[in-house]
Scaffold this motif. Sequence first.
Motif, PDB file in Angstrom:
ATOM      1  N   LEU A 239       0.832  -1.200   0.000  1.00  0.00           N
ATOM      2  CA  LEU A 239       0.000   0.000   0.000  1.00  0.00           C
ATOM      3  C   LEU A 239       0.876   1.264   0.000  1.00  0.00           C
ATOM      4  O   LEU A 239       0.549   2.254  -0.648  1.00  0.00           O
ATOM      5  CB  LEU A 239      -0.937  -0.028   1.210  1.00  0.00           C
TER       6      LEU A 239
ATOM      7  N   THR B 274       0.362   3.867  -2.962  1.00  0.00           N
ATOM      8  CA  THR B 274      -0.034   5.263  -2.733  1.00  0.00           C
ATOM      9  C   THR B 274       1.099   6.209  -3.145  1.00  0.00           C
ATOM     10  O   THR B 274       0.846   7.251  -3.749  1.00  0.00           O
ATOM     11  CB  THR B 274      -0.411   5.515  -1.262  1.00  0.00           C
TER      12      THR B 274
ATOM     13  N   ILE C  90       1.060   6.286  -6.902  1.00  0.00           N
ATOM     14  CA  ILE C  90      -0.036   7.099  -7.441  1.00  0.00           C
ATOM     15  C   ILE C  90       0.302   8.587  -7.303  1.00  0.00           C
ATOM     16  O   ILE C  90       0.084   9.382  -8.226  1.00  0.00           O
ATOM     17  CB  ILE C  90      -1.362   6.752  -6.733  1.00  0.00           C
ATOM     18  N   ALA C  91       0.887   8.948  -6.152  1.00  0.00           N
ATOM     19  CA  ALA C  91       1.287  10.350  -5.960  1.00  0.00           C
ATOM     20  C   ALA C  91       2.248  10.763  -7.070  1.00  0.00           C
ATOM     21  O   ALA C  91       2.109  11.842  -7.673  1.00  0.00           O
ATOM     22  CB  ALA C  91       1.933  10.534  -4.588  1.00  0.00           C
TER      23      ALA C  91
ATOM     24  N   ALA D 258      -3.126  10.676  -2.149  1.00  0.00           N
ATOM     25  CA  ALA D 258      -2.456   9.467  -1.662  1.00  0.00           C
ATOM     26  C   ALA D 258      -3.092   9.011  -0.352  1.00  0.00           C
ATOM     27  O   ALA D 258      -3.350   7.819  -0.146  1.00  0.00           O
ATOM     28  CB  ALA D 258      -0.971   9.732  -1.476  1.00  0.00           C
ATOM     29  N   ILE D 259      -3.351   9.964   0.549  1.00  0.00           N
ATOM     30  CA  ILE D 259      -3.905   9.595   1.854  1.00  0.00           C
ATOM     31  C   ILE D 259      -5.338   9.078   1.698  1.00  0.00           C
ATOM     32  O   ILE D 259      -5.721   8.069   2.287  1.00  0.00           O
ATOM     33  CB  ILE D 259      -3.845  10.804   2.820  1.00  0.00           C
TER      34      ILE D 259
ATOM     35  N   ILE E 202      -6.737   7.729  -0.995  1.00  0.00           N
ATOM     36  CA  ILE E 202      -6.741   6.416  -1.657  1.00  0.00           C
ATOM     37  C   ILE E 202      -6.320   5.331  -0.656  1.00  0.00           C
ATOM     38  O   ILE E 202      -6.912   4.253  -0.608  1.00  0.00           O
ATOM     39  CB  ILE E 202      -5.821   6.441  -2.891  1.00  0.00           C
ATOM     40  N   GLY E 203      -5.309   5.657   0.167  1.00  0.00           N
ATOM     41  CA  GLY E 203      -4.902   4.706   1.210  1.00  0.00           C
ATOM     42  C   GLY E 203      -6.065   4.373   2.121  1.00  0.00           C
ATOM     43  O   GLY E 203      -6.337   3.202   2.414  1.00  0.00           O
TER      44      GLY E 203
ATOM     45  N   GLY F 161      -4.916   2.364   6.524  1.00  0.00           N
ATOM     46  CA  GLY F 161      -4.775   2.712   5.115  1.00  0.00           C
ATOM     47  C   GLY F 161      -4.322   4.151   4.929  1.00  0.00           C
ATOM     48  O   GLY F 161      -3.411   4.444   4.141  1.00  0.00           O
TER      49      GLY F 161
ATOM     50  N   SER G 221      -0.781   4.502   5.784  1.00  0.00           N
ATOM     51  CA  SER G 221       0.051   3.945   4.713  1.00  0.00           C
ATOM     52  C   SER G 221       0.216   4.984   3.608  1.00  0.00           C
ATOM     53  O   SER G 221       1.290   5.088   3.001  1.00  0.00           O
ATOM     54  CB  SER G 221      -0.593   2.688   4.125  1.00  0.00           C
ATOM     55  N   GLY G 222      -0.856   5.750   3.360  1.00  0.00           N
ATOM     56  CA  GLY G 222      -0.767   6.831   2.387  1.00  0.00           C
ATOM     57  C   GLY G 222       0.262   7.858   2.796  1.00  0.00           C
ATOM     58  O   GLY G 222       1.086   8.305   1.979  1.00  0.00           O
TER      59      GLY G 222
ATOM     60  N   GLY H 199       3.582   6.409   2.245  1.00  0.00           N
ATOM     61  CA  GLY H 199       3.884   6.366   0.813  1.00  0.00           C
ATOM     62  C   GLY H 199       4.398   7.712   0.317  1.00  0.00           C
ATOM     63  O   GLY H 199       5.379   7.779  -0.433  1.00  0.00           O
TER      64      GLY H 199
END
Lengths: 388, 513
Positions: free
Chosen positions: A87, A91, A94-95, A113-114, A116-117, A294, A297-298, A301
Amino acid sequence: MSRQLSTVNVNEQRNKGISFKLDLQSYTLMIALVLIAVIFSIFTGGEYLSSRNLSNLFTQMSVIAVLAVGMTLVIVAGHIDLSVGSLVGLTGGIAAILQVWHGWSTFSVVFAAIIIGAILGLWQGWWVAYRAVPAFIVTLGGMLVFRGILIGLSKGQTIAPMSESFKQIGNSYLPYVPGYILALVSIVILVFWTIRNRSKRMNMGLMIPAATVDYGKVAVYSIFILLITYMLNRYYGIPVPFLIVALLSIIFIFISNKTAFGRYIYAIGGNQEAAALSGINIKRNILWVFIIMGGLSGVAGVLLTSRLNAATVNAGNMYELDAIAACVIGGTSLMGGKGKIFGALIGALIMASIDNGMSIMNIETFWQYIVKGLILIIAVWIDISSKK
Amino acid sequence: METFALQMKGITKDFPGVRALDNVTFSVRKGEIHALCGENGAGKSTLMKILSGVYPHGTYEGQILINGKKVQFKSIKESQDAGIAIIYQELALVGEMTVAENLFLGHDLMRSKIINWNKIYAEAQKWLDQIGLDIDPETKVKDLTVGKQQLIEIVKALTKKVDILILDEPTAALTESDVEILMNLLHDLRSKGVTCIYISHKLGEVMSLADSVTILRDGKTISTDSIENLTEDMIITKMVGRELTELFPYEPHPIRNEKILEVKNYSVFDENGKQVIQDVSFSLKKGEILGFSGLIGAGRSELFISLFGGFKGKKTGTVLIDGKPTNIQKPADAIKEGLAYVSEDRKRYGLVLGMDITKNTTLTALNKVMKLKVIDEALEIKSTEDITKKMNLKAPSLEAAVGQLSGGNQQKIVLSKWLLNDPKILILDEPTRGIDVGAKYEIYKIMNDLVKQGVGIIMISSELPEVMGMSDRILVMSEGRITGEFLREEATQENIMRCATGGKKSVQTTINS
């Protein structure tokens, strides 16, 4: 009549023994940390404790520390999350994609990112809480799924470079003066909070620890804060990633100790059936734990991509194991119901120290794996044997 | 000189801050059934743990003689080899394994390189027949009732060489018929020369079963007497160290003619759709203690867990609280309606054993100790202290984990936890199971105080004297139905039992709602 003995009287007699025992347990962790620091300082000729290296160390630990904060909640609730490494990669990836390929601003990509996480955490939490699939399976699946999505989205490429402002998140420092101001403010808050707490307990007629103990603690913490700030200021200042970790830790330590949500997580992990009959909504609380994991994790990331100034398909690989190890070293029980975020932070610091110290000593990487693995086993063994 | 199977002399055992046993002497004659009585926390379990090697030699003072020979057990294995077997309250069987597999787990029969299953099942059948247990050795243990499991555990001990059998509260979860099998079994063992140590709170059993009784109190031996010289009252007096004026401190109190809870045509189905409660109707008044009697498995717990919103299956019917219809789907709804449910299995459903007393106590009433959604620690401790003081809780500190406390004190914490919510209706499911006489008495007193404040109490109890001693009115259940209703004055053991065993409603039954 002897049976009329009130709890308060007994309290006074026994409290000393108990609090001493508790303290001893948290001290073992500190002692371990100090021991590791001393050993590495000797073997690196003092390099390990240099300002520059401390600064590096705190920056290096930040990604795992952020994950460990969330992982503590997950494990305390009686679950596990094996997907956080993937994750983090996803993330962060994706960022990078949004910024490098689509030109999004730094603020929007961090936000994305956050979110989506958190959404992916919600997805996993739904399976665990509402579909009763064991978290081990759901997140093992997530580990593969998220890594797969990352490879697909990035077409297997490394995505770089990030914008200047995005790079700042993981690579900048709080300047000298604001650093000291922040240190002083936190000390003032600490003192104020201690005084307020004491007077409140006094008003309620509750026992309070001896003033020397309470203020002694405050003094030790204050000196520690000032010392760290001084050391870091001798280099470039307090690393921003470290500040983020500190901020998140304070927030989540507060949540875990002072809110109903935090208390419920410990109750659910300790005895789910009793918690359910106490009127606690098990499913919703578990769902939230995974959403938080999650979201964090963002954050991790973003930090990782920012520090590396790039997103790769392998980013975050195996981070879940480092995060779990940090929690476990910090005294969190995999059985659930027991664990402290502060312990997990120290655990993360220990793990980072081993990587860092051995790197300075030019020991080959494979040794780092071996040593970290052994330390994990020994840490749990110490925890188990200290309870007997 | 008499021959002693077991002598424990001058046993002293210290725990940090507490002397659990103080110069205890415990002598058991060969081939007798010797009851060990005492309140929870008196030191019975500690003494037995020393005997069985759980606390190895060297961690206590004093000596142990088996058949006159000095022994020093360093592990449970050593005590087992010496012929000592303990049956604990918490069973040590593997649920997924069959009866036969459990019986011979660790036995030589299982140790051969290739297991001869036919022989094991035949051997198991032989043991079961001998005891008079009608169980197929191929059934999985988890499919048996707790009572039958307990008996299997005893048989398991017998398959090994056993000279001294220790039973810790063996009948706490047993039905009447299983108790009878157990009693016969013990008599049988006595005639075969097996010495038996019997720990029980049920003094009726002790009186009918035991040859001698040793009483512990606060870690000291109070007396050892042969049963002929004792009465139930004398045992109680020695256990608690004071005269209990009465076993059940029932006080007549006004019952207001307001129905606080009304249940109409209530049925419950389990997850597989099987009907476990069939069309039950009853009501509870303000300030009333309503007893629910019946045999284990009659569906009483299912009924109330379901009313409380904690049962997984479907339900139909109407529930009125204070005359208003309710829709309770989960425990949180029930709590909002003013219900509180104290479970029969406090360790499983009542407490988070690893958490401290304070956190357990405030778990259902966190909003009462929060300010602006933040837990106020000082207020939390204060509230816990106030309520537990009323309960006369005995604990080393409010920060102690509840798992360390005795059953009676744990039960007081479960009560505290629910009373902190100021419930209107308190459901007590076997409130005094496995707790000592003194704590029982205190719990009855608390019930008295509560009904005086207008709380309605439902007490589910399998102990007839308790139901009859404390209730204003008694309902009897059998196989998911209410089969009888008695006012306090009308109830007798006989007519309750008749309804509980599924007999037709007796003539004395009055319909009074």
